[in-house]
Motif scaffolding. Sequence first.
Motif, PDB file in Angstrom:
ATOM      1  N   TYR A  49     -64.757 -33.158 -21.004  1.00 34.32           N
ATOM      2  CA  TYR A  49     -65.536 -33.600 -19.840  1.00 34.32           C
ATOM      3  C   TYR A  49     -64.768 -34.630 -19.020  1.00 34.32           C
ATOM      4  N   HIS A  50     -64.118 -35.568 -19.711  1.00 32.95           N
ATOM      5  CA  HIS A  50     -63.436 -36.664 -19.021  1.00 32.95           C
ATOM      6  C   HIS A  50     -62.257 -36.153 -18.198  1.00 32.95           C
ATOM      7  N   VAL A  51     -61.421 -35.322 -18.788  1.00 29.19           N
ATOM      8  CA  VAL A  51     -60.213 -34.862 -18.085  1.00 29.19           C
ATOM      9  C   VAL A  51     -60.553 -33.974 -16.877  1.00 29.19           C
ATOM     10  N   PRO A  52     -61.483 -32.982 -17.021  1.00 28.79           N
ATOM     11  CA  PRO A  52     -61.835 -32.216 -15.815  1.00 28.79           C
ATOM     12  C   PRO A  52     -62.376 -33.080 -14.669  1.00 28.79           C
ATOM     13  N   VAL A  53     -63.161 -34.120 -15.013  1.00 31.59           N
ATOM     14  CA  VAL A  53     -63.691 -34.986 -13.958  1.00 31.59           C
ATOM     15  C   VAL A  53     -62.543 -35.741 -13.276  1.00 31.59           C
ATOM     16  N   ALA A  54     -61.601 -36.272 -14.077  1.00 31.63           N
ATOM     17  CA  ALA A  54     -60.468 -36.982 -13.509  1.00 31.63           C
ATOM     18  C   ALA A  54     -59.611 -36.043 -12.658  1.00 31.63           C
ATOM     19  N   TRP A  55     -59.462 -34.827 -13.146  1.00 28.29           N
ATOM     20  CA  TRP A  55     -58.697 -33.810 -12.408  1.00 28.29           C
ATOM     21  C   TRP A  55     -59.349 -33.536 -11.047  1.00 28.29           C
ATOM     22  N   GLY A 240     -63.422 -25.663 -18.481  1.00 25.04           N
ATOM     23  CA  GLY A 240     -64.007 -26.895 -17.940  1.00 25.04           C
ATOM     24  C   GLY A 240     -63.337 -27.290 -16.640  1.00 25.04           C
ATOM     25  N   LEU A 241     -62.001 -27.229 -16.620  1.00 24.31           N
ATOM     26  CA  LEU A 241     -61.263 -27.548 -15.391  1.00 24.31           C
ATOM     27  C   LEU A 241     -61.728 -26.647 -14.255  1.00 24.31           C
ATOM     28  N   LEU A 242     -61.827 -25.342 -14.558  1.00 26.93           N
ATOM     29  CA  LEU A 242     -62.234 -24.372 -13.544  1.00 26.93           C
ATOM     30  C   LEU A 242     -63.667 -24.653 -13.092  1.00 26.93           C
ATOM     31  N   GLY A 243     -64.545 -24.922 -14.082  1.00 22.53           N
ATOM     32  CA  GLY A 243     -65.949 -25.165 -13.767  1.00 22.53           C
ATOM     33  C   GLY A 243     -66.133 -26.361 -12.858  1.00 22.53           C
ATOM     34  N   PHE A 244     -65.454 -27.469 -13.185  1.00 17.41           N
ATOM     35  CA  PHE A 244     -65.615 -28.673 -12.366  1.00 17.41           C
ATOM     36  C   PHE A 244     -64.979 -28.486 -10.990  1.00 17.41           C
TER      37      PHE A 244
END
Lengths: 270, 224
Positions: A49-55, A240-244
């Motif tokens: 969760y944290h990394v996709p948000v930061a991305w 997750g990356l794609l979703g965010f």
Amino acid sequence: MKFAKYGSITLITFVLVAGIAIPLSPSPQNWLQFPVIPGLEEKARNILYHVPVAWTTVVAFLVSTYYGFRYLKTRDIDYDIKSVSAAGLGFLFCFLATVTGALWAKFNWGSFWNWDPRETSIFVLLLIYGAYFALRSALETEEKRATLSAVYSMIAGITVPFFIFVMPRIMTGLHPGAKEVADPAAISKAQAIADSAIAVGSKTFADSALATVAQMNVGSAVPVVQLKMSPNMLVIFLLGLLGFTLLFIWLLNVRVRLARMEYERSTHHE
Amino acid sequence: MSQFSGTYALIRKDIHSELRTRYALNALLMFVVTAVATILFALRSDQPTSSVLSGLYWVVVFFTAMSGLSRTFVSEEERGTTMTLQLVASPSTVYFAKLLFNTVLTFSMTIAVTILYMTVFSNAFVIKTFSIFAGTVVLGSLGFASASTIIAAIVAKANTRGTLYPVLSFPILIVLLMTVMNATTKALDGEEFTSALPDFQILVGYFLAMTGGSYLLFEYVWKD
């Protein structure tokens, strides 16, 4: 935009459920088990969760700067609407990344904030967004606001490579990928964090902080926490990356449509 | 008007109008004295370490720069001479003239702070590796001036100039501040010149990137 909307809802729901429900196992047998990462354990789930948000924060900043650049080239006010909408979302995601990161740092490294290079970068990004909106509110005419805020976001963009490529190499850090040889000051700081955790009487904090110290003392070839994702975790992480990212695209679309309506109403009344 | 003669003429004009009122110089000097006095009160008789001193050194330089460097463009707006400048000179001429003027101001400011520090902290503020210190001050002043010139040009067009200037400049200057503080500590600790080379590389890169970017973007800020 239906695709981004339903795609992001489906993917983020899946990542939330899978990231929390899949159990950890010391020696994973099948796709329904995550490996145990020493020093992270259950806390490793936050990476989904944290990394996709930061991305997404960084994507939003780049999108905003790109539309600012397009505005300077074309002088089409629609690009400014897109730029400021992306910046607003970037600010939101930046705040979320800071909060999720600070909480994770508290439970893994013993304190909410350690001025590690990545933490410094996200702090600077927060400041840039804050300054960007302060500048916009101080400018009266439409064109000036659009032009000057676009120039400012591009000037701020010049400093971004320094944070991504230069700072992690000259500073020691706690995130994976930081400068690898730990210097004595960082070790003693980590030791101090461990000591204070022991003094407070919290065993889990003290253990993880002492693990950090031990890993730092190992020195050269070992990054602070070895982070090699297992294939199933990596798939969920990428989803997750794609979703965010899709969530950002959808929200950006909604915000741009709203801002366009407000802009048309305000020019219509004049 | 060619690029160089134009830049030269604009700097002469800025220096003349500055020497007539001495507004910026006096304000900057008084600000330096006030800030250093406050630090002295805060520290009382403590002996600060070299990292604390080099940090405080650049804190004084930062806030002094923030109090004075926006004058270069704000004064043009206040006097209503922006239009005239736009007519007589190209944007790049104006940019380089203002950049050089701000560099001179920043550099004289750092020298003032250095002299003051060496007198009031005669025991703790001893420059052991002069080459590192000189390189840091020169490259740091250049970087400081180039970032604060473009921000000053932006701020001059806004309403709340005084408060906005440090707010906009700080995120841009953080990289520079961290690097110069790091290098100054090395100079005070008496480390070898080669140990500061990575810092100098960052400072040179920062100055070139910031000046190049500002040069390309200045036209959009300057032309209404």
